[in-house]
Design a protein around this motif. Structure first.
Motif, short mmCIF file in Angstrom:
data_model
loop_
_atom_site.label_atom_id
_atom_site.label_comp_id
_atom_site.label_asym_id
_atom_site.label_seq_id
_atom_site.Cartn_x
_atom_site.Cartn_y
_atom_site.Cartn_z
N MET A 196 0.82 -1.20 0.00
CA MET A 196 0.00 0.00 0.00
C MET A 196 0.86 1.26 0.00
O MET A 196 0.62 2.21 -0.75
N TYR B 257 -4.90 3.87 3.68
CA TYR B 257 -5.83 2.85 3.19
C TYR B 257 -7.24 3.42 3.10
O TYR B 257 -7.94 3.19 2.11
N TRP C 104 -7.39 5.45 0.16
CA TRP C 104 -7.30 4.61 -1.03
C TRP C 104 -8.67 4.09 -1.43
O TRP C 104 -9.04 4.10 -2.60
N THR D 184 -3.56 -1.16 -7.15
CA THR D 184 -3.77 -1.07 -5.70
C THR D 184 -2.65 -1.69 -4.88
O THR D 184 -2.54 -1.40 -3.68
#
Length: 308
Positions: free
Chosen positions: A130, A183, A186, A242
């Motif tokens: 990530m 996250y 994201w 991702t």
């Protein structure tokens, strides 16, 4: 190793600087290699100096404001902001003239587990993936991360029995809190805004399908059928954009749902395993332990005790 306090002197651009540098001999704390950690309070207009980032670095703006640059791109920062820099990036920072920043920072790398018996057990694999996907390095209003920073500093200047364990704990907290911040953004990033952005819509389609159909999804190939793409193509696009595979995202959502149900104590561990389509309670317990570090039963007991 360098470990110094620098006191403020008239004409200096640094008010104080607590800097611990271990680049020649990184300190290992579990799966984390610590390269640098410190607290820098600047005078107005102070410039850090552009430099090549050798490791991951998390910075937290404790007060004031200024500008951080990443590969030449400027980002305004202020109190409460969190900044993530990646290895190989060019990094700089300039304090505001009137309200110069004070910031905490930690430079680190992930120690990959290798050798027989470590397959699939890299504790920070998802976090590293990530972080490597982050494009905008600044997130606002992350004041909660100040606590593990200050606890870490306190431990470093008051070494006692079990200090290495405490330092490892605070480093883990910092990294996980930063990961969660990025996250969350994201997931929001892939919300549908423009139908002309095909790749983004594909990613959102996968995320949305898993979120909506989590409890009925037994074969990931069903996602490909629903979106009218081959599963191989979807997997490639999703992983490229991702840093996670579709299966990793699917499993993450199952663990989140499992932890939610375990806290509520409405169903047994066996029932939860069945609802989340695990082949057996054993396979569910093993996967849960690998993800959270404790068994579902231990998690449920801990959650129940916290309610008392």
């Amino acid at each position: 190793m360098k470990n110094n306090w620098y006191s403020y002197e008239p004409g200096k651009q640094v008010k104080f600087h607590f800097d611990n540098v271990y680049f020649q001999d990184p300190k290992r704390y579990g799966d984390i290699l610590l390269y640098q950690v410190g607290d820098l309070s600047c005078a107005g207009g102070y410039e850090i100096g552009e430099h090549l980032q050798q490791c991951y670095e998390i910075s937290y703006i404790a007060s004031g404001k200024g500008v951080f640059t990443c590969d030449g791109v400027p980002y305004a920062v202020q109190e409460g902001d969190l900044v993530l820099n990646l290895p190989g990036q060019m990094h700089n920072g300039i304090a505001d003239q009137q309200e110069p920043f004070r910031y905490f920072y930690v430079g680190f790398a992930f120690q990959e587990r290798t050798g027989q018996g470590h397959e699939g057990r890299d504790a920070f694999l998802h976090i590293r993936k990530m972080f490597d996907q982050v494009e905008t390095p600044v997130i606002a209003n992350q004041k909660g991360i100040a606590t593990p920073f200050t606890n870490l500093f306190h431990e470093l200047i008051n070494l006692k029995n079990y200090s290495p364990l405490m330092i490892e704990t605070y480093l883990q907290q910092l990294i996980v809190m930063a990961y969660r911040s990025f996250y969350d953004r994201w997931v929001l990033y892939y919300a549908p805004i423009s139908k002309s952005d095909e790749t983004k819509n594909i990613i959102y389609g996968v995320i949305n399908y898993i979120d909506v159909h989590l409890l009925e999804l037994t074969e990931l190939s069903a996602i490909a059928a629903e979106l009218n793409y081959s599963y191989t193509y979807l997997s490639h696009i999703f992983s490229r954009e991702t840093g996670l595979t579709i299966k990793e995202y699917y499993n993450r959502k199952r663990f989140e749902k499992a932890s939610e149900w375990l806290k509520l104590s409405q169903w047994s561990v066996t029932q939860i395993a069945e609802k989340l389509h695990y082949q057996s309670i054993h396979s569910f317990s093993k996967a849960f332990r690998n993800y959270y570090g404790i068994s579902p039963t231990e998690y449920q007991t801990l959650a129940a005790n916290l309610k008392k």
